[in-house]
Design a protein around this motif. Structure first.
Motif, PDB file in Angstrom:
ATOM      1  N   VAL A   1      -6.600   3.279   2.001  1.00 22.29           N
ATOM      2  CA  VAL A   1      -6.365   4.502   1.227  1.00 22.29           C
ATOM      3  C   VAL A   1      -6.623   4.241  -0.254  1.00 22.29           C
ATOM      4  O   VAL A   1      -7.278   5.049  -0.923  1.00 22.29           O
ATOM      5  N   ARG A   2      -6.153   3.103  -0.765  1.00 25.75           N
ATOM      6  CA  ARG A   2      -6.409   2.763  -2.177  1.00 25.75           C
ATOM      7  C   ARG A   2      -7.906   2.727  -2.460  1.00 25.75           C
ATOM      8  O   ARG A   2      -8.375   3.228  -3.465  1.00 25.75           O
ATOM      9  N   TRP A   3      -8.659   2.085  -1.570  1.00 25.45           N
ATOM     10  CA  TRP A   3     -10.102   1.979  -1.766  1.00 25.45           C
ATOM     11  C   TRP A   3     -10.750   3.358  -1.793  1.00 25.45           C
ATOM     12  O   TRP A   3     -11.554   3.659  -2.671  1.00 25.45           O
ATOM     13  N   MET A   4     -10.379   4.231  -0.832  1.00 30.26           N
ATOM     14  CA  MET A   4     -10.971   5.573  -0.803  1.00 30.26           C
ATOM     15  C   MET A   4     -10.578   6.375  -2.040  1.00 30.26           C
ATOM     16  O   MET A   4     -11.387   7.135  -2.577  1.00 30.26           O
TER      17      MET A   4
ATOM     18  N   GLY B   1       6.453   5.330   0.306  1.00 31.30           N
ATOM     19  CA  GLY B   1       6.527   4.190  -0.593  1.00 31.30           C
ATOM     20  C   GLY B   1       5.419   3.170  -0.418  1.00 31.30           C
ATOM     21  O   GLY B   1       5.368   2.185  -1.145  1.00 31.30           O
ATOM     22  N   ALA B   2       4.519   3.367   0.550  1.00 28.15           N
ATOM     23  CA  ALA B   2       3.426   2.416   0.763  1.00 28.15           C
ATOM     24  C   ALA B   2       2.480   2.384  -0.431  1.00 28.15           C
ATOM     25  O   ALA B   2       1.866   1.363  -0.709  1.00 28.15           O
ATOM     26  N   LEU B   3       2.363   3.514  -1.105  1.00 33.88           N
ATOM     27  CA  LEU B   3       1.558   3.588  -2.332  1.00 33.88           C
ATOM     28  C   LEU B   3       2.474   3.996  -3.475  1.00 33.88           C
ATOM     29  O   LEU B   3       3.280   4.919  -3.315  1.00 33.88           O
TER      30      LEU B   3
ATOM     31  N   LEU C   1      -1.081   7.819  -5.666  1.00 37.17           N
ATOM     32  CA  LEU C   1      -1.193   8.892  -4.671  1.00 37.17           C
ATOM     33  C   LEU C   1      -2.293   9.873  -5.058  1.00 37.17           C
ATOM     34  O   LEU C   1      -2.549  10.097  -6.247  1.00 37.17           O
ATOM     35  N   PRO C   2      -2.954  10.487  -4.064  1.00 36.82           N
ATOM     36  CA  PRO C   2      -3.997  11.462  -4.380  1.00 36.82           C
ATOM     37  C   PRO C   2      -3.390  12.686  -5.057  1.00 36.82           C
ATOM     38  O   PRO C   2      -2.225  13.013  -4.832  1.00 36.82           O
TER      39      PRO C   2
END
Length: 179
Positions: free
Chosen positions: A111-114, A142-144, A149-150
């Protein structure tokens, strides 16, 4: 190339992803890229009104496990959102279909990469947060960190717009491979 922000920093200010993680993403995407390019090209030449399941991209999606679908989604996201100067309705349709699937097991690093790819694409790619936002919803709370977050913006529905009113669509083939 060195970052102007200093060693280990990214343009976004977020910590970089580990090199081994990035290499794993690119290895997985390279594995699905040839089939994805072929499927999208066949769909571009076919009937755009066909149900997704009856398209080459639909058949490709059915042939992949969750890891393969995530790699396909990341590949399609990368090329469709990054290079936005060709007709990629088929590619955007593929991204939408993968974004609509749940339980694919997205990781925070994916998700971070995208998200970084989406931010780099800028507003010229209107659907740039569609897939990373859908994937982020599948992560545990809390994972990001909140800063990663987007953005909370509605995803554009390009399917119902008249062709003349559509924003420019994105390319699907890397510029290096164009003739």
């Amino acid at each position: 190339m060195a970052s102007v922000a200093g060693r280990g920093a990214t343009r976004s200010g977020h910590p970089p992803l580990e090199r081994a993680v990035l290499q794993g993403f690119y290895r997985r995407m390279r594995a699905v890229a040839p089939a994805a390019v072929g499927a999208i090209e066949r769909d571009r030449a076919g009937d755009p009104a066909s149900p997704f399941a009856d398209t080459a991209c639909g058949r490709l999606v059915r042939s992949l496990d969750h890891d393969g679908l995530r790699a396909l989604g990341m590949w399609a996201h990368h090329w469709c959102m990054r290079f936005y100067d060709d007709d990629t309705r088929a590619g955007l349709r593929l991204v939408r279909e993968i974004a609509a699937r749940t339980g694919l097991g997205w990781t925070a690093d994916e998700v971070r990469w995208m998200l970084r790819e989406s931010r780099a694409a800028g507003p010229a790619a209107p659907a740039r947060f569609l897939l990373p936002a859908a994937a982020a919803r599948e992560l545990s709370p809390g994972a990001l960190p909140p800063a990663e977050l987007p953005p909370h913006e509605p995803a554009p529905d390009l399917a119902g717009e008249p062709a003349a009113d559509r924003p420019p669509l994105t390319a699907l083939v890397p510029r290096q491979r164009r003739g």
